[in-house]
Design a protein around this motif. Structure first.
Motif, PDB file in Angstrom:
ATOM      1  N   ALA A   1      -0.308  16.912  -4.010  1.00  0.00           N
ATOM      2  CA  ALA A   1      -1.247  16.074  -4.754  1.00  0.00           C
ATOM      3  C   ALA A   1      -0.514  14.872  -5.319  1.00  0.00           C
ATOM      4  CB  ALA A   1      -1.893  16.876  -5.879  1.00  0.00           C
ATOM      5  N   PRO A   2      -1.242  13.799  -5.639  1.00  0.00           N
ATOM      6  CA  PRO A   2      -0.607  12.673  -6.333  1.00  0.00           C
ATOM      7  C   PRO A   2      -0.002  13.117  -7.661  1.00  0.00           C
ATOM      8  CG  PRO A   2      -2.783  12.072  -5.517  1.00  0.00           C
ATOM      9  CD  PRO A   2      -2.657  13.556  -5.368  1.00  0.00           C
ATOM     10  N   THR A   3       0.919  12.323  -8.172  1.00  0.00           N
ATOM     11  CA  THR A   3       1.558  12.634  -9.451  1.00  0.00           C
ATOM     12  C   THR A   3       0.559  12.449 -10.589  1.00  0.00           C
ATOM     13  OG1 THR A   3       3.689  11.873  -8.613  1.00  0.00           O
ATOM     14  CG2 THR A   3       3.459  12.048 -11.007  1.00  0.00           C
TER      15      THR A   3
ATOM     16  N   ALA B   1       0.871  -1.174   0.000  1.00  0.00           N
ATOM     17  CA  ALA B   1       0.000   0.000   0.000  1.00  0.00           C
ATOM     18  C   ALA B   1       0.908   1.224   0.000  1.00  0.00           C
ATOM     19  CB  ALA B   1      -0.896   0.007   1.242  1.00  0.00           C
ATOM     20  N   PRO B   2       0.395   2.373  -0.367  1.00  0.00           N
ATOM     21  CA  PRO B   2       1.231   3.580  -0.344  1.00  0.00           C
ATOM     22  C   PRO B   2       1.612   3.953   1.089  1.00  0.00           C
ATOM     23  CG  PRO B   2      -0.780   3.900  -1.638  1.00  0.00           C
ATOM     24  CD  PRO B   2      -0.951   2.637  -0.884  1.00  0.00           C
ATOM     25  N   ASP B   3       2.791   4.543   1.244  1.00  0.00           N
ATOM     26  CA  ASP B   3       3.168   5.069   2.553  1.00  0.00           C
ATOM     27  C   ASP B   3       2.374   6.333   2.875  1.00  0.00           C
ATOM     28  OD1 ASP B   3       5.015   3.102   3.097  1.00  0.00           O
ATOM     29  OD2 ASP B   3       6.720   4.213   2.280  1.00  0.00           O
ATOM     30  N   HIS B   4       2.071   7.099   1.819  1.00  0.00           N
ATOM     31  CA  HIS B   4       1.358   8.366   2.046  1.00  0.00           C
ATOM     32  C   HIS B   4       0.540   8.697   0.808  1.00  0.00           C
ATOM     33  CE1 HIS B   4       0.435  12.472   3.156  1.00  0.00           C
ATOM     34  NE2 HIS B   4       1.019  12.932   2.065  1.00  0.00           N
ATOM     35  N   VAL B   5      -0.690   9.148   1.042  1.00  0.00           N
ATOM     36  CA  VAL B   5      -1.566   9.603  -0.036  1.00  0.00           C
ATOM     37  C   VAL B   5      -1.973  11.040   0.255  1.00  0.00           C
ATOM     38  CG1 VAL B   5      -3.722   9.250  -1.277  1.00  0.00           C
ATOM     39  CG2 VAL B   5      -2.454   7.278  -0.418  1.00  0.00           C
ATOM     40  N   PRO B   6      -1.559  11.989  -0.601  1.00  0.00           N
ATOM     41  CA  PRO B   6      -1.958  13.390  -0.373  1.00  0.00           C
ATOM     42  C   PRO B   6      -3.477  13.512  -0.308  1.00  0.00           C
ATOM     43  CG  PRO B   6      -0.235  13.262  -2.037  1.00  0.00           C
ATOM     44  CD  PRO B   6      -0.669  11.856  -1.774  1.00  0.00           C
ATOM     45  N   ALA B   7      -3.950  14.248   0.660  1.00  0.00           N
ATOM     46  CA  ALA B   7      -5.390  14.370   0.872  1.00  0.00           C
ATOM     47  C   ALA B   7      -6.039  15.225  -0.210  1.00  0.00           C
ATOM     48  CB  ALA B   7      -5.656  14.980   2.242  1.00  0.00           C
ATOM     49  N   ALA B   8      -7.267  14.860  -0.534  1.00  0.00           N
ATOM     50  CA  ALA B   8      -8.049  15.672  -1.470  1.00  0.00           C
ATOM     51  C   ALA B   8      -8.494  16.948  -0.768  1.00  0.00           C
ATOM     52  CB  ALA B   8      -9.254  14.880  -1.945  1.00  0.00           C
TER      53      ALA B   8
END
Length: 287
Positions: free
Chosen positions: A206-208, A136-143
Motif C-alpha cells: 500500500a502507499p505510505t 509521476a510515480p514509478d509505481h502505485v500499489p493497487a487498491a
C-alpha cells in the motif's frame, strides 16, 4: 530664570505634552488589540487541539450518518473516523501532485470508493514518491479489488492554490469540485474526503500512510505574546511619566522645594554607593 508660564505642572497641559499623551493612548489601544488578537489565537489553538483529541481516535460511524448529503461537512468534523463499504474504482484513480512527505517530493493517491448508493467517496490511500525519470510515480500499489470496508478520517475539501494546476490523472490540490470534474461529473462527495486509516481486506502492499498519529497539539506562545503586548502598553505610560517628571525637575530647578528634593535624592544615591563605586570614581578621576 525659568519662565513663570512653565513653572509647576502647567507645562504638562501644553499642546506638545497633550500630543505625547494622545500618542501613548493610541499606542496602548493598539497593544490592547494585539493582545486580544493573541488571546483569540490561543483560544483557536486550544479549540483545534480539543477537536483532535475528540475526533482522531473516535469510534467509527457510518459515512452516510456523518455526511448525510454529498456536500455535507463542518470543520468540527475534521479527523472524525467514518466507516464505509464499497468497491474501489481503480481505473479512475487520481494523483495529487506536489505533496512532500518527510522532505521528499511525491504524490498522494486518491482512489474513488463507490458506495452502495452509487456515489463516490474519495479515499486518500497514502503517499508515493516521484518517479526517477518522469513527473509521476514509478509505481502505485493497487487498491484492493472487490468489496472492501474502509475506515477513514474526514478532511475538508482543499482550496485552489494560485498557479498550481495539473493535467491528465493529476490534480493540483485535493479540491473536490475539481476531482468531480475529473470524474466526469459523477456523484462525488464534495464536502469532505477520507484519509485512509484501515481497509479490509488489506492489500499486500500500500502507499505510505500520511497520517498515523494525531497532529501536533502545541498551542504556541500566544499567552506569552498577549502578556508582552500588555507590558508594552504599560511601558509606554511609564516612559511618558518618567519624561514628564524629568522635565518638571528641569523646569522647576530654581524652586527651593524642588532643590531640597533634588538634594535628598542625591543623598540617597550616595548612601547606596558601595566601596567599589567609590574606587571606580577615584580611578576615573586619576586617568
Amino acid at each position: 530664570m525659568t519662565d513663570s508660564k512653565t513653572a509647576g505642572w502647567r507645562f504638562a497641559f501644553s499642546r506638545r505634552w497633550l500630543g505625547y499623551l494622545a500618542f501613548a493612548i493610541v499606542f496602548a489601544i493598539a497593544c490592547a488589540f494585539l493582545s486580544n488578537w493573541q488571546l483569540a489565537r490561543s483560544k483557536e489553538a486550544a479549540a483545534a487541539n480539543a477537536l483532535v483529541t475528540q475526533n482522531f481516535d473516535s469510534q467509527p460511524v457510518a459515512l452516510a450518518d456523518e455526511l448525510p448529503t454529498l456536500g455535507s461537512y463542518s470543520p468540527k468534523q475534521e479527523w472524525t473516523r467514518v466507516t464505509v463499504t464499497g468497491t474501489y474504482e481503480r481505473d479512475q484513480q487520481l494523483m495529487a501532485r506536489n505533496r512532500p512527505f518527510n522532505g521528499n517530493p511525491g504524490f498522494e493517491v486518491l482512489t474513488p470508493l463507490r458506495t452502495a448508493d452509487g456515489s463516490l467517496f474519495i479515499i486518500d490511500r497514502g503517499w508515493v514518491p516521484t518517479g526517477n525519470t518522469t513527473d509521476a510515480p514509478d509505481h502505485v500499489p493497487a487498491a484492493p479489488a472487490g468489496t472492501v470496508t474502509v475506515v477513514a478520517r474526514l478532511k475538508g475539501s482543499e482550496p485552489a492554490i494560485a498557479g498550481r494546476s495539473a493535467t491528465g490523472d493529476q490534480v493540483g490540490t485535493i479540491q473536490l469540485s475539481v476531482v468531480k470534474q475529473k470524474l466526469d461529473g459523477a456523484d462525488v462527495y464534495t464536502g469532505a474526503y477520507g484519509l485512509l486509516d484501515t481497509e479490509d481486506p488489506a492489500p499486500a502492499t500500500a502507499p505510505t500512510p500520511t497520517v498515523t498519529s494525531p497532529p501536533s497539539q502545541d498551542e504556541g506562545l500566544h499567552w506569552s505574546y498577549m502578556i508582552q503586548w500588555i507590558i508594552f502598553a504599560l511601558i509606554g505610560f511609564f516612559g511618558l511619566g518618567y519624561a514628564l517628571i524629568t522635565e518638571y525637575r528641569k523646569l522647576n530647578s530654581h524652586d527651593p522645594a524642588e532643590q531640597a528634593r533634588a538634594a535628598e535624592r542625591d543623598r540617597r544615591r550616595r548612601a547606596k554607593r558601595t566601596d567599589s563605586d567609590v574606587e571606580d570614581e577615584l580611578l576615573d578621576a586619576t586617568r
